[in-house]
Design a protein around this motif. Structure first.
Motif, PDB file in Angstrom:
ATOM      1  N   ILE A  20      -3.589  35.048 -34.205  1.00 38.24           N
ATOM      2  CA  ILE A  20      -2.963  35.183 -35.287  1.00 38.24           C
ATOM      3  C   ILE A  20      -3.698  35.475 -36.590  1.00 38.24           C
ATOM      4  CG2 ILE A  20      -2.156  33.538 -37.464  1.00 38.24           C
ATOM      5  CD1 ILE A  20      -0.634  32.409 -35.564  1.00 38.24           C
ATOM      6  N   GLU A  21      -5.238  34.885 -36.481  1.00 42.49           N
ATOM      7  CA  GLU A  21      -6.596  34.795 -37.341  1.00 42.49           C
ATOM      8  C   GLU A  21      -6.485  36.513 -37.382  1.00 42.49           C
ATOM      9  OE1 GLU A  21     -10.477  32.338 -38.039  1.00 42.49           O
ATOM     10  OE2 GLU A  21     -10.723  34.649 -37.278  1.00 42.49           O
ATOM     11  N   ALA A  22      -6.944  37.193 -35.872  1.00 41.76           N
ATOM     12  CA  ALA A  22      -6.993  38.533 -36.222  1.00 41.76           C
ATOM     13  C   ALA A  22      -5.389  39.403 -36.218  1.00 41.76           C
ATOM     14  CB  ALA A  22      -7.146  39.194 -34.319  1.00 41.76           C
ATOM     15  N   GLY A  23      -4.545  38.999 -37.274  1.00 34.78           N
ATOM     16  CA  GLY A  23      -3.488  39.616 -37.714  1.00 34.78           C
ATOM     17  C   GLY A  23      -2.032  40.076 -36.343  1.00 34.78           C
ATOM     18  N   VAL A  24      -2.423  39.754 -35.180  1.00 32.44           N
ATOM     19  CA  VAL A  24      -1.389  39.575 -34.915  1.00 32.44           C
ATOM     20  C   VAL A  24      -0.682  38.055 -34.580  1.00 32.44           C
ATOM     21  CG1 VAL A  24      -0.549  39.698 -32.223  1.00 32.44           C
ATOM     22  CG2 VAL A  24      -2.621  41.335 -32.942  1.00 32.44           C
ATOM     23  N   ILE A  25       0.517  38.186 -35.526  1.00 38.56           N
ATOM     24  CA  ILE A  25       1.477  36.446 -35.674  1.00 38.56           C
ATOM     25  C   ILE A  25       2.699  36.668 -34.741  1.00 38.56           C
ATOM     26  CG2 ILE A  25       2.932  35.886 -36.992  1.00 38.56           C
ATOM     27  CD1 ILE A  25       1.603  36.606 -38.941  1.00 38.56           C
ATOM     28  N   GLY A  26       2.191  36.335 -33.854  1.00 37.19           N
ATOM     29  CA  GLY A  26       3.552  35.458 -32.642  1.00 37.19           C
ATOM     30  C   GLY A  26       4.279  33.802 -32.644  1.00 37.19           C
ATOM     31  N   ASP A  27       4.047  32.983 -32.172  1.00 40.35           N
ATOM     32  CA  ASP A  27       3.875  31.898 -31.945  1.00 40.35           C
ATOM     33  C   ASP A  27       3.618  30.594 -31.001  1.00 40.35           C
ATOM     34  OD1 ASP A  27       6.407  32.036 -31.330  1.00 40.35           O
ATOM     35  OD2 ASP A  27       7.569  30.819 -33.473  1.00 40.35           O
ATOM     36  N   PHE A  28       3.428  29.859 -30.291  1.00 40.41           N
ATOM     37  CA  PHE A  28       3.546  28.785 -29.749  1.00 40.41           C
ATOM     38  C   PHE A  28       4.226  27.978 -29.628  1.00 40.41           C
ATOM     39  CE2 PHE A  28       1.746  24.759 -28.026  1.00 40.41           C
ATOM     40  CZ  PHE A  28       1.069  24.716 -26.755  1.00 40.41           C
ATOM     41  N   ARG A  29       5.107  27.460 -28.214  1.00 37.51           N
ATOM     42  CA  ARG A  29       5.819  26.195 -27.931  1.00 37.51           C
ATOM     43  C   ARG A  29       5.301  25.491 -26.870  1.00 37.51           C
ATOM     44  NH1 ARG A  29       7.093  26.713 -32.637  1.00 37.51           N
ATOM     45  NH2 ARG A  29       8.753  27.629 -33.439  1.00 37.51           N
ATOM     46  N   ALA A  30       5.109  24.446 -27.402  1.00 36.26           N
ATOM     47  CA  ALA A  30       4.457  23.537 -26.414  1.00 36.26           C
ATOM     48  C   ALA A  30       5.591  23.300 -24.912  1.00 36.26           C
ATOM     49  CB  ALA A  30       5.009  21.812 -26.741  1.00 36.26           C
ATOM     50  N   PRO A  31       4.344  23.126 -23.920  1.00 34.64           N
ATOM     51  CA  PRO A  31       2.787  22.973 -23.607  1.00 34.64           C
ATOM     52  C   PRO A  31       2.000  23.715 -23.562  1.00 34.64           C
ATOM     53  CG  PRO A  31       4.238  22.562 -21.673  1.00 34.64           C
ATOM     54  CD  PRO A  31       5.744  23.202 -22.782  1.00 34.64           C
ATOM     55  N   ASP A  32       2.838  25.256 -23.677  1.00 33.14           N
ATOM     56  CA  ASP A  32       1.638  26.756 -23.091  1.00 33.14           C
ATOM     57  C   ASP A  32       2.537  27.949 -23.004  1.00 33.14           C
ATOM     58  OD1 ASP A  32       3.734  26.732 -20.722  1.00 33.14           O
ATOM     59  OD2 ASP A  32       2.057  26.251 -19.447  1.00 33.14           O
ATOM     60  N   THR A  33       3.262  27.789 -24.378  1.00 34.14           N
ATOM     61  CA  THR A  33       4.303  28.933 -24.210  1.00 34.14           C
ATOM     62  C   THR A  33       4.027  29.965 -24.964  1.00 34.14           C
ATOM     63  OG1 THR A  33       5.916  27.988 -23.135  1.00 34.14           O
ATOM     64  CG2 THR A  33       6.721  30.685 -24.443  1.00 34.14           C
ATOM     65  N   LEU A  34       3.240  31.263 -25.460  1.00 37.04           N
ATOM     66  CA  LEU A  34       2.478  31.973 -25.949  1.00 37.04           C
ATOM     67  C   LEU A  34       4.047  32.965 -26.689  1.00 37.04           C
ATOM     68  CD1 LEU A  34       0.072  31.779 -24.196  1.00 37.04           C
ATOM     69  CD2 LEU A  34      -0.582  32.742 -26.125  1.00 37.04           C
TER      70      LEU A  34
END
Ligand SMILES: *Cc1c(COP(=O)(O)O)cnc(C)c1O
Length: 411
Positions: A355-369
């Motif tokens: 996200i800091e590098a400009g690629v916005i995805g998201d995270f879902r606990a415990p380990d999913t991008l």
């Protein structure tokens, strides 16, 4: 591995490329999170401003009639029905998905008064489970949720089942359930279905009436780009309208809301699924996004989303190897909705670095991008650029930096 030139050619021949200019996208961002909050259609800002300054500011109370405020849930519902295989008069846009889920499952349970089992997928987005747990406790009639996972669904649908309440595209893995087959099984044992289309509407083709679905709900802020907290939708097949009842029986669902009768009398048709005064500005602002999704060919849209997801998986595997991330989505695009889930034990800091590098995805606990491949504004080159950035973050261990470790309130 496809070459850069081949990927650029995909963009040049993309039949949906023209839709990108309908969105306002911030510079320097590759937005792979339209599966969580769609970006802003440029017209949505115009529509929201118009609704506030003209309809509210000038029209005042007159706008209930003159700006079509009272009719807006029906009008948007009819528009969205065209995308989702429903008929006019079978859908309204109103309330939040969770509330609509409560109303739909309650209505379905009431249509099967001698049964107590509700089949759900345990790994579903939690609010669906929570809302039905709340409903079951509230009803106090001993309703029992039979939690299963996808491979056990058909077997769990037996003749004690009142309602099968499932999400068509899984919020984490993006696996797609066979709506027609599951609905057919439900009907064969005398049960009804409630389908959640949050991750389907605007992402993959849905044909509610072809599948004989009974009820459906979903949000408009993901692939329909309606805006943060934009109102959700609820569908009920016409054959249930006369008998269905839902417990949130507010005046908007009354047969004659302006008669101000003492007693509730449900409206004919889908109107009885309404409860109270709508969030009008949000409702008006959601129209342009819904409109774009209705205008786009839904088969082309899914084909593009699948092709982008396939490209992403291929590039990640070629660049990073098959062992660095575990693919948690179906590899076969025909079994997958609009996003791709990759698992990594350090998924959280990796996503923060992305996200800091400009690629916005998201995270879902415990380990999913999660990486969403929304078809109306993304380019194939965006997918390739995102993988370049991911590869760089992994190669240089950027994500190990201290600043990526702390959890934000919203992931
Ligand atoms: C996004 C989503 C929701 C959201 O529900 P809200 O009531 O809008 O908070 C519910 N269910 C599923 C499956 C979702 O993907």
């Amino acid at each position: 591995m496809p070459t850069r030139a081949e990927i650029e050619a995909l963009d040049r021949t993309d039949p949906l490329a023209g839709f990108r200019s309908e969105f306002t996208l911030p510079p320097g961002v590759i937005y792979l999170n339209g599966n969580s909050l769609g970006p802003m259609p440029t017209k949505a800002a115009v529509r929201a401003a118009e609704a506030a300054t003209l309809e509210w500011g000038v029209g005042l109370i007159r706008s209930w009639n003159t700006a079509g405020w009272f009719a807006a849930p029906y009008k948007l519902g009819d528009r969205l029905a065209q995308l989702l295989g429903a008929d006019a008069g079978e859908m309204v846009v109103t309330d939040a998905t969770g509330l609509n889920q409560f109303k739909a499952v309650a209505a379905a349970c009431a249509l099967r008064p001698d049964r107590r089992v509700i089949v759900m997928e345990g790994s579903n987005f939690p609010t669906n489970n929570y809302m039905v747990q709340g409903l079951a406790a509230f009803l106090g009639q001993g309703h029992d949720i039979r939690f299963v996972e996808k491979d056990g669904i058909l077997d769990a649908i037996r003749d004690d089942v009142a309602v099968v309440a499932l999400t068509h595209v899984h919020y984490k893995s993006a696996h797609v359930l066979d709506m027609a087959a599951i609905t057919a099984k439900a009907h064969a044992v005398g049960a009804l279905t409630v389908w959640d289309l949050c991750h389907s509407a605007g992402a993959i083709p849905v044909d509610l009436n072809a599948a004989q679905a009974d009820f459906a709900v979903g949000c408009t802020y993901k692939y329909l780009n309606g805006g943060p907290g934009s109102p959700a939708f609820i569908f009920a097949a016409k054959r249930h309208h006369a008998a269905m009842q839902q417990p949130l029986s507010g005046w908007w669902g009354h047969a004659a809301p302006f008669a101000f009768d003492r007693d509730y009398r449900p409206a004919d048709g889908i109107g009885r699924m309404l409860t109270g005064t709508q969030a009008i500005i949000s409702l008006q602002a959601a129209e342009p996004g819904i409109d774009l999704a209705v205008r786009a060919d839904k088969h082309l849209a899914w084909a593009k989303s699948r092709a982008m997801g396939d490209l992403f998986i291929t590039l990640v595997e070629e660049r990073l190897g098959v062992d660095m991330f575990r693919l948690d989505s179906p590899r076969n695009g025909l079994l997958r909705g609009g996003h791709v889930a990759l698992a990594h034990p350090h998924g959280y800091p990796i996503m923060k670095a992305l996200i800091e590098a400009g690629v916005i995805g998201d995270f879902r606990a415990p380990d999913t991008l999660r990486f969403g491949f929304s078809p109306l504004y993304l380019r194939y080159t965006d997918v390739a650029d995102a993988v370049d950035i991911l590869a760089d973050i992994m190669a240089r261990d950027v994500w190990r930096d201290e600043r990526f470790q702390a959890r934000d309130a919203v992931t």
